[in-house]
Design a protein around this motif. Structure first.
Motif, short mmCIF file in Angstrom:
data_model
loop_
_atom_site.label_atom_id
_atom_site.label_comp_id
_atom_site.label_asym_id
_atom_site.label_seq_id
_atom_site.Cartn_x
_atom_site.Cartn_y
_atom_site.Cartn_z
N THR A 177 63.61 33.91 12.47
CA THR A 177 62.50 32.95 12.83
C THR A 177 61.45 33.49 12.28
OG1 THR A 177 62.32 34.36 14.98
CG2 THR A 177 64.11 32.50 15.02
N ARG A 196 69.48 31.03 25.88
CA ARG A 196 67.98 30.90 25.30
C ARG A 196 67.32 32.15 25.46
NH1 ARG A 196 66.60 25.34 28.98
NH2 ARG A 196 68.21 24.10 27.95
N PHE A 230 57.43 29.98 17.84
CA PHE A 230 58.14 29.78 16.79
C PHE A 230 57.72 28.43 15.90
CE2 PHE A 230 60.69 31.76 19.98
CZ PHE A 230 61.66 32.65 19.20
N VAL A 290 64.73 26.11 17.55
CA VAL A 290 63.40 26.66 18.14
C VAL A 290 62.45 25.67 18.47
CG1 VAL A 290 63.60 28.98 16.85
CG2 VAL A 290 62.36 27.06 15.84
N LYS A 291 61.62 25.94 19.59
CA LYS A 291 60.71 25.21 19.70
C LYS A 291 59.76 26.02 20.67
CE LYS A 291 59.37 20.70 22.11
NZ LYS A 291 60.04 19.55 22.72
N VAL A 326 63.25 28.15 11.67
CA VAL A 326 64.52 29.19 11.77
C VAL A 326 65.52 29.06 10.69
CG1 VAL A 326 65.83 27.37 13.09
CG2 VAL A 326 66.39 29.58 13.55
N GLN A 330 60.47 29.32 22.52
CA GLN A 330 61.97 29.16 22.98
C GLN A 330 62.88 29.19 21.73
OE1 GLN A 330 63.77 26.87 26.15
NE2 GLN A 330 64.94 25.90 24.51
N LEU A 331 63.98 29.93 21.88
CA LEU A 331 64.94 30.10 20.76
C LEU A 331 66.39 29.86 21.39
CD1 LEU A 331 66.65 30.78 18.10
CD2 LEU A 331 66.54 33.04 18.68
N HIS A 386 56.95 32.80 12.69
CA HIS A 386 55.92 32.62 13.78
C HIS A 386 54.73 32.52 13.31
CE1 HIS A 386 58.88 34.27 16.82
NE2 HIS A 386 59.44 34.81 15.54
#
Length: 802
Positions: A221, A192, A207, A175-176, A210, A179-180, A223
């Motif tokens: 995930t 994605r 995110f 994750v970044k 994970v 986006q996963l 947040h």
């Protein structure tokens, strides 16, 4: 003089142990964590550091267990290497040279001989784009091996380690931002999934972490808004689903599934470990009040032990989310260090403010927190925007009998509250006890304070923005300190100027106080002896010379000047235009260290005031300004012959960078000594050996030589290897008594040098002495008392090994 390669700047002592996720061994006996440029191995029960795995030359950025050997771990570092360790014996087995700075490392049981590392997309530490690559580790008997076979797996990933394997390595999720990304190794495809930045309710969907379920296709995930999403059916890019869990009011910092996948653990700023039941998502258990914010969670392979890393540089070991069993506390640095770095004369510990309202005593040699001293003695309320007392100054006298602290609190719409406290050392409790509290010692903020090093009196000097300096004198000099009290002995000033710094000479006969652009020198009877000035610029720092350089007084100014005055002639000896941000004197030598700021970096110059040529210099020591520094005495004096390294023989220089990293200097002599000791234990991993082979391999060869009739029979000396290992080897790893008894008896036989003596040996059993025969009988009697069942079990293992 330029910097020399023999001296390196390293993280040594007081490093962050919460930088990356710790690792718990398979048997839950040890906990491993990254600590600066080394890997610390702690006992999970006693909290003691068992081994300090040293070998990396830059920051260690990750640790993982070796899936093929439960007694080994991999570590990665920004020095571009992956190292394989035997953590039980503290042995470096192999070094794999990758060639790129490494920021995280992962392994999977389904990918044997492969490690996954996060490296910059450009071979540069300043790169902001990172990728996850698979590194194939070559099989070789060499100690250092180049691993150049790299294959890209994911691009544009987070360097902090926001990735996790699922279903024992069938896929990996990362994750970044918003986006996963999930990469499937079987079909070499990635999917994605994106989230919107937020909605009308103000949710922050970015995110943060994970974790993949170990047995089912489920990805959890965390947040920024405190929510946890459980993703399913993600192998279909358009038909994925997710459910939401929510308890945290702040960002979810870390997630971890238990080994069987029955529970999900989460942690955040609330410092509460939350255990979610996987099949019953509405049920959850809590373990509150763990300290600072939780940054990482680790679980032992058998699920019996949890551990949490915290923002206050602490690791908490928990037994199955029920109770805290151990706490490993590192050096607390927080957002800033208000006090100077100080050395306790008694314990030689580094003293600075730690958790709110406390002073921490940290052993640099043992790299361990000794204890915390509660200075404020009030309950700290964790509430943002609330004004509370903070410890801002601390100083020791030369013998370590007295400690002076200053605490202050600023409230909106009210005056500054200041307390000066004097603490006496108590021999019975081996700690400091509060003796005197002075409320409002000055009318304004206290800038600096220092004790007189004179053995005749115990005196403290404080200076303040109110334009005065005050001398506080101990009224009673009794050894017991019962009834001892402090009082103000003198109040001084100079032409209504504000003082900025103060310093005593090494023998306590002179006191120098800087009043803006003027340096005043005072006698013990408070007579103004002389004034020194070197305009322009206010005096920022003063420091007397030591030993043979005691006639010099050095000062720095706000106009980037370093000045040296000769106190015998009361004149300026020399000056140089340099922006000195920090000036520190070594109490055990004539050396002085000057940290200078230039082009956004800090340079270091080590010199003697009476010599024009510096002993050592290093450019671009670190980015930003050096905040604090201190010379700490060594336990054992170094014997360095190189001229440029002799300034480190008696003391070790520690400094605190702008990013709150505690750094020091390591010499080639120290590193060679550590490497020499580790190479004595080095084992070639290309040889398939077992612990019993390492213990009995030499004895096996001796036994074969004894049973061979053609071999020459050699008499074992009194201190033979057999006897030594019999006496010093732990009982639980000894072989059977029958094996040891026969070996011990053969060591007592007389060697035969002729055929006639050989015939005699066939009919008799001559021993060296009657005492030797008595030893055999005693040994035989002890052997019979040993546990028979245990011996039989060990015999089975030995037979299998050989």
């Amino acid at each position: 003089m330029v910097a020399h390669a023999e001296i390196r700047v390293v993280h040594l002592g007081g490093s962050k142990i919460n930088f990356r996720e710790p690792v718990i061994t398979n048997d839950s006996r040890f906990l491993l964590c990254a600590s600066g440029e080394s890997v610390k191995v702690y006992s999970s029960s006693s909290e003691e550091c068992v081994h300090d795995l040293q070998g990396h030359t830059d920051l260690v950025s990750g640790i993982v267990r070796n899936p093929s050997n439960h007694l080994q771990v991999y570590s990665c570092s920004a020095d571009g290497t992956v190292r394989l360790w035997d953590f039980t014996d503290g042995i470096l087995i192999k070094t794999f040279i990758i060639g790129y700075p490494i920021y995280s490392i992962y392994v999977s049981e389904n990918h044997g001989g492969v490690v996954f590392v996060v490296v910059p997309m450009a071979n540069d530490k300043s790169s902001e784009l990172f990728q996850l690559v698979a590194v194939h580790l070559p099989l070789s008997g060499d100690q250092e091996v180049e691993a150049r076979e790299l294959s890209a797996v994911l691009c544009d990933v987070s360097p902090s380690g926001a990735a996790s394997f699922g279903r024992k390595g069938e896929y990996i999720a990362a994750v970044k931002g918003l986006q996963l990304e999930v990469f499937f190794f079987k079909n070499q495809k990635s999917h994605r999934f994106f989230l919107k930045p937020g909605n009308k309710k103000g949710a922050k969907n970015a995110f943060t972490c994970v974790s993949c379920h170990p047995k089912e296709d489920c990805i959890a995930t965390g947040h920024e808004d405190g929510k946890i999403r459980l993703w399913r059916n993600f192998n279909q890019k358009k038909e994925y689903t997710y459910s939401t869990l929510h308890w945290h009011h702040g960002a979810v910092n870390t997630l971890q599934f238990t080994p069987e996948g029955t529970n999900l653990l989460s942690g955040g700023i609330e410092s509460v470990l939350v255990q979610w039941h996987y099949t019953q998502e509405n049920q959850k258990d809590f373990l509150p009040r763990l300290g600072g914010a939780i940054t990482h969670i680790a679980v032992s392979p058998d699920g019996s032990l949890f551990c949490t890393s915290h923002s206050d540089n602490k690791i908490t070991i928990i037994q199955s989310c029920v109770k805290v069993s151990a706490i490993i506390q590192g050096l607390v640095k927080g957002e800033g260090v208000r006090t100077d770095l100080t050395i306790d004369p008694r314990s030689k510990a580094l003293v600075l403010n730690g958790k709110p309202g406390h002073l921490q005593f940290y052993s640099l040699h043992r790299d361990k927190l000794l204890y915390n001293l509660d200075i404020v003695q009030q309950e700290y309320i964790h509430e943002e925007g609330l004004d509370q007392f903070e410890v801002v100054k601390a100083a020791f006298d030369t013998r370590g009998d007295w400690l002076a602290t200053v605490e202050e609190r600023t409230q909106k719409g009210s005056e500054l509250e200041i307390n000066l406290k004097l603490w006496a050392y108590d021999e019975q409790t081996q700690s400091f006890m509060l003796n005197t509290t002075v409320t409002a010692p000055h009318e304004d903020q206290i800038i600096a304070m220092c004790f007189s090093p004179s053995p005749e009196i115990t005196m403290l000097v404080t200076i303040s923005f109110d334009g005065h300096f005050k001398a506080w004198l101990l009224a009673d000099h009794s050894d017991t300190k019962e009834g001892a009290s402090w009082s103000c002995d003198f109040v001084g000033g100079y032409h209504h100027l504000k003082p900025g710094c103060c310093c005593f000479s090494a023998d306590g006969s002179l006191l120098a106080v800087g009043f803006q652009e003027v340096v005043t020198v005072w006698s013990p009877s408070w007579e103004l002896l002389t004034t020194l000035s070197q305009p322009p610029g206010a005096i920022r720092e003063l420091c007397f010379g030591r030993l043979s350089c005691s006639k010099y007084l050095l000062g720095t100014s706000t106009k980037n000047q370093l000045c040296c005055w000769n106190l015998l002639t009361c004149s300026l000896e020399w000056s140089t235009p340099v922006d000195v941000s920090l000036l520190q004197a070594d109490p055990l030598s004539e050396n002085m260290a000057a940290f200078c700021s230039q082009s956004g970096c800090s340079d270091l110059f080590v010199f003697k005031p009476g010599e024009p040529r510096p002993l050592y210099s290093q450019k671009a020591l670190c980015t930003g300004k050096v905040q604090r520094a201190v010379f700490a005495p060594r336990d054992q004096m170094l014997e360095s012959c190189e001229e440029h390294a002799q300034w480190l023989n008696r003391s070790q220089l520690y400094f605190l960078t702008q990013h709150m990293d505690l750094m020091t200097f390591s010499t080639k002599t120290e590193e060679d000594r550590l490497l020499a000791s580790s190479k004595l234990l080095m084992v070639d991993d290309s040889v398939a050996v077992t612990p019993f082979y390492l213990l009995l391999g030499k004895h096996r060869q001796q036994q074969e030589a004894l049973t061979n009739p053609m071999a020459e029979r050699i008499q074992l000396p009194q201190g033979s290897i057999a006897i030594k290992e019999l006496l010093y080897t732990p009982a639980h790893v000894l072989p059977s008594a029958s094996f040891l008894c026969s070996m011990f008896v053969r060591s007592l036989l007389i060697s035969s040098s002729s055929a006639s003596e050989t015939k005699v040996l066939q009919h008799t059993l001559p021993f060296k002495s009657l005492g030797s025969l008595r030893n055999v009988l005693v040994f035989h009697e002890m052997s019979c008392k040993m546990n028979r069942k245990y011996s039989q079990d060990v015999d089975k293992v030995i037979n299998n090994d050989f």
